[in-house]
Design an enzyme around this catalytic site. Structure first.
Site, mmCIF file in Angstrom:
data_model
loop_
_atom_site.group_PDB
_atom_site.id
_atom_site.type_symbol
_atom_site.label_atom_id
_atom_site.label_comp_id
_atom_site.label_asym_id
_atom_site.label_seq_id
_atom_site.Cartn_x
_atom_site.Cartn_y
_atom_site.Cartn_z
ATOM 1 C CG ASP A 156 4.624 3.270 7.617
ATOM 2 O OD1 ASP A 156 3.800 3.488 6.715
ATOM 3 O OD2 ASP A 156 4.349 2.636 8.655
ATOM 4 C CG HIS A 157 4.129 -0.051 4.560
ATOM 5 N ND1 HIS A 157 4.180 -1.377 4.924
ATOM 6 C CD2 HIS A 157 3.560 0.600 5.599
ATOM 7 C CE1 HIS A 157 3.654 -1.519 6.131
ATOM 8 N NE2 HIS A 157 3.263 -0.328 6.557
ATOM 9 C CG HIS A 161 -0.053 4.433 4.763
ATOM 10 N ND1 HIS A 161 -0.771 3.738 5.712
ATOM 11 C CD2 HIS A 161 -0.913 5.384 4.285
ATOM 12 C CE1 HIS A 161 -2.001 4.224 5.795
ATOM 13 N NE2 HIS A 161 -2.102 5.216 4.939
ATOM 14 C CG HIS A 218 -4.109 0.235 7.081
ATOM 15 N ND1 HIS A 218 -4.098 0.857 8.310
ATOM 16 C CD2 HIS A 218 -2.928 0.563 6.484
ATOM 17 C CE1 HIS A 218 -2.966 1.529 8.444
ATOM 18 N NE2 HIS A 218 -2.249 1.367 7.355
ATOM 19 C CG HIS A 242 3.691 -1.629 11.610
ATOM 20 N ND1 HIS A 242 4.498 -0.520 11.646
ATOM 21 C CD2 HIS A 242 2.879 -1.463 10.537
ATOM 22 C CE1 HIS A 242 4.186 0.290 10.649
ATOM 23 N NE2 HIS A 242 3.209 -0.263 9.950
ATOM 24 C CG HIS A 266 -0.408 0.047 2.533
ATOM 25 N ND1 HIS A 266 0.393 -0.948 3.060
ATOM 26 C CD2 HIS A 266 -0.519 0.983 3.520
ATOM 27 C CE1 HIS A 266 0.739 -0.636 4.299
ATOM 28 N NE2 HIS A 266 0.206 0.541 4.595
ATOM 29 C CG ASP A 296 0.306 -1.544 7.967
ATOM 30 O OD1 ASP A 296 1.175 -2.392 8.259
ATOM 31 O OD2 ASP A 296 0.543 -0.324 7.919
#
Length: 255
Positions: free
Chosen positions: A60-61, A58, A114, A171, A56, A133
């Site tokens: 942080d990915h 985001h 999410h 995570h 996805h 996530d």
């Protein structure tokens, strides 16, 4: 020979995953929270990176991708529905699509909730699913873009996988998730035991990810909406599973 899966800690609590086939020498990377740990893990093993699979959009990915691609010419795969906000893709995929990696089939699953357009990658021959996530260790992702019904549908889809499936999530939230889970399912002996194991692992600096689907089914409250004990505790004996899930998710948001 099964592929080798390496969990790569990134940032403060993210995980990337390397998937390596020793016969062909091909290596894939699932998500890129940051570049340095991934590049170090590849270098330490003498592996070249051939593919990147993004779950996805985001940051942080995906934010480490550009730097990784400076050193490795890899093909990038991501959701067609999310292509407008992902880094440039070489291959766009949709729910139900399959593609080949080192002679193994990879099935794409839409697991929106999410985010809209969140996907998971399932490798049946390797008994592994990369869920980021969506389904997480003792949890699920916060509903930033999707609805509770969407997330419940996504989790139901993942629960249909074989119980031995390795759940490679994004995570290290497991300890905090366990504290919450015990407020929902306090008398679950498997959850109590898992909580103790998590505390021991984290004290030793050992990742609690990946887990197995069987373990999640037994202990993750977000997958246990049908449990009579949980329904009674929440005061929802006659609610649908989706309604029970939505209540659990709302309580986690306020926890």
């Amino acid at each position: 020979m099964p592929v080798e899966i390496v969990t790569v800690p990134c940032l403060s609590d993210n995980y990337a995953f390397l998937v390596h086939d020793s016969v062909t020498g091909r290596t894939a990377l699932v998500d890129v929270p940051e570049a340095a740990p991934v590049l170090n893990a590849l270098s330490a093993r003498g592996w070249r990176l051939h593919e990147v699979w993004l779950t996805h959009h985001h940051p942080d990915h995906v934010q480490g991708l550009a730097r990784v691609l400076q050193d490795h010419q890899a093909q990038v795969t991501g959701a067609d529905a999310d292509a407008h906000r992902l880094p440039p893709l070489n291959r766009r995929v949709r729910d139900g699509d399959t593609f080949d990696f080192a002679g193994q089939s990879v099935l794409v699953l839409d697991v929106s909730g999410h985010t809209r357009g969140h996907i998971a990658f399932y490798m049946p021959d390797a008994d592994a699913a990369f869920t980021a996530d969506s389904l997480m260790a003792l949890g699920c992702g916060r509903l930033f873009e999707g609805t509770a019904d969407q997330m419940w549908d996504s989790l139901t889809k993942l629960m249909a996988l074989p119980p031995e499936t390795l759940i490679c999530s994004g995570h290290e939230y497991t300890a905090s998730n366990a504290k919450f889970a015990l407020t929902i399912d306090p008398d679950n002996p498997e959850l109590i035991s898992r909580n103790e194991e998590i505390a021991t692992a984290r004290a030793a600096g050992i990742p609690t990810v990946p887990s197995t689907l069987a373990l999640e089914m037994a202990t993750n409250p977000f997958l246990r909406a049908s449990s009579p004990d949980i329904r009674a505790r929440l005061g929802l004996p006659d609610a649908t599973d989706a309604q029970v899930f939505a209540e659990i998710r709302a309580r986690k948001d306020a926890f």
